[in-house]
Design a protein around this motif. Structure first.
Motif, PDB file in Angstrom:
ATOM      1  N   HIS A 429     -11.568  19.189 -78.374  1.00  0.00           N
ATOM      2  CA  HIS A 429     -10.667  20.448 -78.274  1.00  0.00           C
ATOM      3  C   HIS A 429      -9.834  20.023 -77.336  1.00  0.00           C
ATOM      4  O   HIS A 429     -10.038  18.932 -76.853  1.00  0.00           O
ATOM      5  N   HIS A 430      -8.630  20.468 -77.310  1.00  0.00           N
ATOM      6  CA  HIS A 430      -7.553  20.307 -76.657  1.00  0.00           C
ATOM      7  C   HIS A 430      -7.755  19.887 -75.474  1.00  0.00           C
ATOM      8  O   HIS A 430      -7.086  19.852 -74.443  1.00  0.00           O
ATOM      9  N   THR A 431      -8.884  21.142 -74.889  1.00  0.00           N
ATOM     10  CA  THR A 431      -8.869  21.569 -73.334  1.00  0.00           C
ATOM     11  C   THR A 431     -10.853  21.133 -73.571  1.00  0.00           C
ATOM     12  O   THR A 431     -11.526  22.204 -73.641  1.00  0.00           O
ATOM     13  N   PRO A 432     -10.685  20.340 -72.637  1.00  0.00           N
ATOM     14  CA  PRO A 432     -12.478  20.791 -72.265  1.00  0.00           C
ATOM     15  C   PRO A 432     -12.515  21.965 -71.627  1.00  0.00           C
ATOM     16  O   PRO A 432     -11.935  23.174 -70.803  1.00  0.00           O
ATOM     17  N   TRP A 433     -14.153  22.234 -72.249  1.00  0.00           N
ATOM     18  CA  TRP A 433     -14.524  23.715 -72.383  1.00  0.00           C
ATOM     19  C   TRP A 433     -14.215  24.108 -70.404  1.00  0.00           C
ATOM     20  O   TRP A 433     -13.806  25.399 -70.255  1.00  0.00           O
ATOM     21  N   LEU A 434     -14.766  23.467 -69.488  1.00  0.00           N
ATOM     22  CA  LEU A 434     -14.411  24.569 -68.377  1.00  0.00           C
ATOM     23  C   LEU A 434     -14.117  24.346 -67.803  1.00  0.00           C
ATOM     24  O   LEU A 434     -13.902  25.490 -66.839  1.00  0.00           O
ATOM     25  N   ARG A 435     -12.234  24.007 -68.232  1.00  0.00           N
ATOM     26  CA  ARG A 435     -11.184  24.054 -67.881  1.00  0.00           C
ATOM     27  C   ARG A 435     -10.378  25.017 -68.583  1.00  0.00           C
ATOM     28  O   ARG A 435      -9.074  25.479 -68.338  1.00  0.00           O
ATOM     29  N   GLU A 436     -10.823  26.103 -70.435  1.00  0.00           N
ATOM     30  CA  GLU A 436     -10.468  25.857 -71.003  1.00  0.00           C
ATOM     31  C   GLU A 436     -10.032  27.804 -70.737  1.00  0.00           C
ATOM     32  O   GLU A 436     -11.763  28.686 -70.718  1.00  0.00           O
ATOM     33  N   LEU A 437      -9.589  28.213 -70.552  1.00  0.00           N
ATOM     34  CA  LEU A 437      -9.603  30.120 -69.588  1.00  0.00           C
ATOM     35  C   LEU A 437      -8.970  31.062 -70.902  1.00  0.00           C
ATOM     36  O   LEU A 437      -9.493  32.619 -70.474  1.00  0.00           O
ATOM     37  N   ASP A 438      -8.230  30.452 -71.860  1.00  0.00           N
ATOM     38  CA  ASP A 438      -8.157  31.385 -72.963  1.00  0.00           C
ATOM     39  C   ASP A 438      -8.852  31.394 -74.056  1.00  0.00           C
ATOM     40  O   ASP A 438      -8.998  30.033 -74.629  1.00  0.00           O
ATOM     41  N   ASP A 439      -9.630  32.525 -74.376  1.00  0.00           N
ATOM     42  CA  ASP A 439     -10.509  31.779 -75.473  1.00  0.00           C
ATOM     43  C   ASP A 439     -10.008  32.318 -77.200  1.00  0.00           C
ATOM     44  O   ASP A 439     -10.848  32.486 -77.579  1.00  0.00           O
TER      45      ASP A 439
END
Length: 469
Positions: A429-439
């Motif tokens: 995924h383009h953004t690590p889960w811990l920093r991904e705030l748009d689901d």
């Protein structure tokens, strides 16, 4: 057999599996019975239909879904992938192993999107009562159209109960909890962790709900997260700010007293205490009365009610496997109904139930439970034309997932697994889960430009790599 009428109760993943199973047979040239599916929500998807509502829905019915806004799959998608409709087929390219809820809803919806299955579903329709008539060997199903408030009854030859068992929360009591001044809610009513920012949060329970909501709260900036277990700790190496303690003994205002003598203050409590098998539309002699486990009593091959084999349940088990297990069950039930699979005598069914029960009782570890469910699914698929897949490799994926969580519960969703259906390695995924705030689905499938933090991290990693070389 085609003059039968079949009722499917529920159009979540299990009900959709049943619709797909009959559709598959029909596409292959088999004449199928008349099918009517009743769904009390306005669309199909079951638990995957997110709603901001809790408690009571717009029709005055109890809210079915326990889905929360920022849920991402907490197990690899490679473990739940349909054998006859892959993620590659649906999305046209590899996606990551842990998609958010909108992506998974799109996947289960997409499998039937181009079919006529929705014509068989009566939405916003609640099943009020199912009555079996011994003299005619048929069922009367009484339903209410929630929009018109009209009640009607129809006759059916067989019933498929596909309502799941994660909608009726188990809510235990705790001494003094009525004095707690903060928020108390069951995981069924949890909708988002943003409200826990800078809060001290207590999760009561040691299941996946407690683990995932606890980690969500951490992600959204909770001041502290405590998980309270009854018999066995989850046992992860938790990040600073998260801890596990044994069971709460009592509350005194905002203080929770634990059985080991520890005392903590909290602002919010989430009861992650599980769900009950509850079927208010069925008489007691047709209802499952079981704890949540991988082999609930009373079901032949885990699906057919022993005392009335014209009643079937899908997805009644506790689940490691999900979507593809529902498929295996649905294909087998379909073949029982179509007469393709023989229905053994009551004594033979009882002997089978006893054999599986004894094996179930001998399960001594998590790994054995996963293997038990894999072997159960294999047994079902061997009776039907559902595509067999490499169940042992899926077991290995589950074991890798368990190990990844032990290694780091905050980063396991960034791992990549390989599909046993197509051999495709999941994308990162383009953004690590811990920093991904748009689901959102849109964000997930996009290629967003890197923000300043990502650019800084890339520079740091490049510099570190240069030093080691």
């Amino acid at each position: 057999m085609t003059d039968q009428r079949i009722a499917i109760i529920g159009a979540g993943p299990s009900g959709l599996a049943a619709l797909r199973a009959f559709e598959s047979a029909e596409r292959a040239g088999t004449e199928i019975p008349e099918i009517v599916c009743y769904e009390k929500q306005d669309d199909w998807g079951g638990q995957w239909n997110y709603s901001w509502r809790t408690g009571i829905d717009q029709y005055g019915e109890s809210v079915h879904s326990s889905m929360y806004r920022n849920l991402w799959s907490n197990a690899p998608k490679e473990a739940l992938e349909f054998a006859e409709y892959t993620f590659d087929e649906h999305f046209g390219r590899p996606i990551s192993s842990y998609p958010p809820r909108e992506v998974l809803w799109d996947y289960i919806d997409g499998r039937l999107r181009s079919s006529n299955a929705k014509d068989k579903v009566q939405f916003a329709t609640a099943v009020r009562w199912v009555q079996y008539h011994r003299d005619t060997d048929t069922f009367t199903v009484t339903v209410e159209d929630l929009k018109t408030q009209t009640t009607t009854s129809s006759e059916f030859n067989q019933i498929i109960v596909a309502t799941g068992h994660f909608s009726h929360p188990n809510v235990p009591g705790f001494a003094g909890i009525e004095t707690f001044p903060g928020v108390v809610e069951h995981a069924h009513d949890f909708r988002g962790a943003e409200k826990f920012a800078d809060k001290r949060v207590l999760m009561i329970g040691a299941s996946y709900s407690a683990e995932d909501i606890g980690v969500q709260a951490y992600k959204m900036g909770a001041r502290s997260v405590t998980l309270s277990y009854r018999s066995k700790a989850i046992g992860h190496v938790w990040p600073q700010g998260m801890e596990e303690l044994p069971l709460v003994e009592r509350f005194d205002g905002s203080q929770a007293h634990f059985v080991n003598g520890e005392v903590r203050e909290f602002d919010a409590v989430v009861l992650c205490t599980g769900y009950l098998h509850k079927y208010p539309f069925l008489p007691s002699d047709l209802s499952i009365h079981s704890s949540n486990n991988v082999y609930p009593q009373g079901l032949y091959r885990g699906v057919t009610w022993q005392n009335n084999p014209k009643l079937h349940y899908l997805g009644a088990q506790d689940q490691w496997f999900t979507f593809n297990m529902f498929d295996a069950q649905a294909w087998y039930v379909r073949d029982l109904i179509l007469g393709r699979a023989p229905l053994p005598s009551a004594d033979e069914r009882a002997e089978s139930i006893e054999q599986w029960t004894q094996r179930f009782k001998a399960i001594a570890s998590e790994a054995e439970e996963i293997q038990f469910q894999a072997d159960y699914i294999r047994d079902l698929i061997e009776q039907t034309d559902y595509p067999m897949f490499d169940l042992d490799s899926v077991v290995e994926i589950f074991q890798a997932w368990v190990n990844d969580k032990v290694e780091n519960v905050l980063t396991y969703r960034d791992k990549q697994h390989r599909s046993v259906m197509t051999g495709t390695l999941a994308a990162a995924h383009h953004t690590p889960w811990l920093r991904e705030l748009d689901d959102s689905l849109q964000r997930y499938l996009s290629t967003p430009p890197k923000d300043e933090l990502e650019k800084l991290l890339d520079q740091t990693e490049t510099a570190a790599s240069a030093k080691t070389t």
